[in-house]
Scaffold this active site. Sequence first.
Site, PDB file in Angstrom:
ATOM      1  N   ALA A 148      -6.805  -6.177  11.779  1.00  0.00           N
ATOM      2  CA  ALA A 148      -7.825  -6.064  12.595  1.00  0.00           C
ATOM      3  C   ALA A 148      -9.052  -6.554  13.158  1.00  0.00           C
ATOM      4  O   ALA A 148      -9.348  -6.368  14.513  1.00  0.00           O
ATOM      5  CB  ALA A 148      -8.480  -4.272  11.914  1.00  0.00           C
ATOM      6  N   GLU A 168       1.191  -1.396   0.440  1.00  0.00           N
ATOM      7  CA  GLU A 168       0.289   0.596   0.260  1.00  0.00           C
ATOM      8  C   GLU A 168       0.815   1.565   0.121  1.00  0.00           C
ATOM      9  O   GLU A 168       0.648   2.700  -1.003  1.00  0.00           O
ATOM     10  CB  GLU A 168      -1.557  -0.302   1.235  1.00  0.00           C
TER      11      GLU A 168
END
Lengths: 421, 421
Positions: free
Chosen positions: B313, B168
Amino acid sequence: MTKVLIVGGGFAGINAAKVLGGMSGIEVTLIDKRNHHLFQPLLYQVATAGLSPAEIAAPIRSMLSRYANIRVVLGTVQGVDLARMVATTDIGELAFDYLILGCGATHSYFGHDQWEEDAPGLKTLEQATEIRRRVLTAFEDAERIGDPDEQQRLLTFAIVGGGPTGVELAGAIAEMSRFTLARDFRSINARLARVVLLEAGPRILPTFSEDQAARAVKDLETLGVEVRVRNAVTDIDRVGVQLGGERLRAGTVLWAAGVKASPLGAIPGVEVDPQGRVIVEPDLTVKGHPHVFVTGDQARFTHQTGKPLPGTAPVAMQAGRYAARTIVNDLRGRPRAPFHFVDKGQMATIGRSRAILEIGSLKLGGFLAWLLWLVIHIYYLTGSDKRLLVVTEWAWSYATFARGARLITGRDWHLTKSSRS
Amino acid sequence: MTKVLIVGGGFAGINAAKVLGGMSGIEVTLIDKRNHHLFQPLLYQVATAGLSPAEIAAPIRSMLSRYANIRVVLGTVQGVDLARMVATTDIGELAFDYLILGCGATHSYFGHDQWEEDAPGLKTLEQATEIRRRVLTAFEDAERIGDPDEQQRLLTFAIVGGGPTGVELAGAIAEMSRFTLARDFRSINARLARVVLLEAGPRILPTFSEDQAARAVKDLETLGVEVRVRNAVTDIDRVGVQLGGERLRAGTVLWAAGVKASPLGAIPGVEVDPQGRVIVEPDLTVKGHPHVFVTGDQARFTHQTGKPLPGTAPVAMQAGRYAARTIVNDLRGRPRAPFHFVDKGQMATIGRSRAILEIGSLKLGGFLAWLLWLVIHIYYLTGSDKRLLVVTEWAWSYATFARGARLITGRDWHLTKSSRS
């Protein structure tokens, strides 16, 4: 090619550059040690967690990227040689035919520079996030500490200086503690936070009319701010403020009192006033140097009213544009006209829905003045994307009393470890 | 009253607290050394100037303020005494009946901690703004410098680690240099920036299927990223990266390789793996201590698939909720069920309009995957005001290629003087 060197990407420098952008025969270099233009009138909103740094700042480079004749340089100017017409910088010498200085101002602690550590001022984004860190941490520390005396000290915020910045900081902190933070804490009553605005002179907001200043005092007191005039600060340290014989214990002290011009005005042979501002001619130039303009907070211009023009954004914007237009007129062989500042009024905001406003003889207060303040500030916010964001953020904050940017971030990335214990 | 102590306000801690919020008979204390919960999956957007820190963070205190039985404390936990059931903190001892540890992870430099200064990792907001500062400053420095060799070095960005964070970061930096910055510079051609993604293993994105990882490589290469696998970094210093016998000169090196769990797992008698993760029982507790849960990146849980669950997460959120529900079941006299992670898939985004996505056997790529990525991330962003802001910012950025948060801010407020020269 006429070489114009602009030092500083504040309101003066950016506006000068925009006038010169696209002009044939003119080559512009704008140098600033920061990469961003800062909308300083909203800096107190960053310090009080209402807005994020990026919402009131824009890269100078992209603000001017459409003009092929403007080069933007990130760098520091160390001095100016007026005889040789060069500026010495950390990237070598830059020659100029015209120079526009717009280097702004920094805080003055009136000879007590040691106060800065305990009473930061509000001129940069870093200072704004540091103030935000201190204000939010004070509530957190008060929540953890059992001792009621120390709790009261931590929840006391002293703001030194009753000008617009001091008034806006005091109003925003008082409001934040009463509305936004009140529901978040268990051990402390955030409503009991004490916000004290200290002014050495006989009244706050001395540039406003007496009745408007009185109105501001009333608005501040409604929010719970103690306004104390004729209270000169004699010392500042880790535990609070000394006011002559009186001790004011305060966990957070903020400095909104004196300013002094950038030291770059200290060019050999150039006359400055006690605040370091360059005393300029009616055309904003340095005496004997008609190719050197000094603008914004760095200049002392008294030719219009006898009193120096204030260090505000409108003065800097008009001065920057005037300097650039004067250069264009010179090149076209037109005579110079003196600088004339068109006063469009002044305003200060108190909390989230009150303001005072003076436009000539028109004086406004309360919610209507605040709405006008909002419209004008959003209109002048540079870059339409920022405007959209700020309106979104404000509409939401207004509806919910939330303050979206309540972040405590560290002073040094390197010291902030990532794990949560 | 049953006292539950939650250490850490990350995905695990916040989700545990929300389950316990409002439950009668339970008193919760959540302690974190930061005042904010951080939406880490979007941290790379802050590092690459797409979003502002406040847009991906929210005060823990206000996230939980509606629950009267939860107390939020800003503080540091120094250790845990399992025999006495107390945590020692900088504000004294906190006793508990149940403990939920969710302290997260920090970077591991595999024994080369001296690399951190030259190759920061991306776990905190401070690190993200420091990376943003370095990336933007590299372009500014290249613009000022005449030497083409040094220019090329400054415009070389090496990202160490081919997991989702590395991918990313590489994609965002490549895109920023080609689209956003390209038009802003005069001396350099920002399109010539070289972005190198270094992976020690045989391929990037090892948790994805081979064809999806290959698709990501193609997408990265389209953006101009050089993807180099089987390139282990042997040294990092101020001028670049050493890859065995090869020297890669790079102005900016970013670390997205190893992580290690918070050192708080090092409780006497508690077994940890080489990454410092606590080896937990099927119910996420420490062996022999059924009242002590370890969640998120801090835990090593292998009971479901034989392999440890990843530090993501979704794992942390489910683990936090599971721990809280197990406490509630205990108090109601219900038996414990083992933790079962429901895998909802994984995704990584490449630049501003491509992503790869794997949900079970469903594999998606390109624009559709990116749209799904966007919807899911906005949906999970905590706090509806943030969502609105982020959507506004993204919509604008997408339409204009602008990156709204291109701020270079200083490392220390105290060293950043306000005047512009």
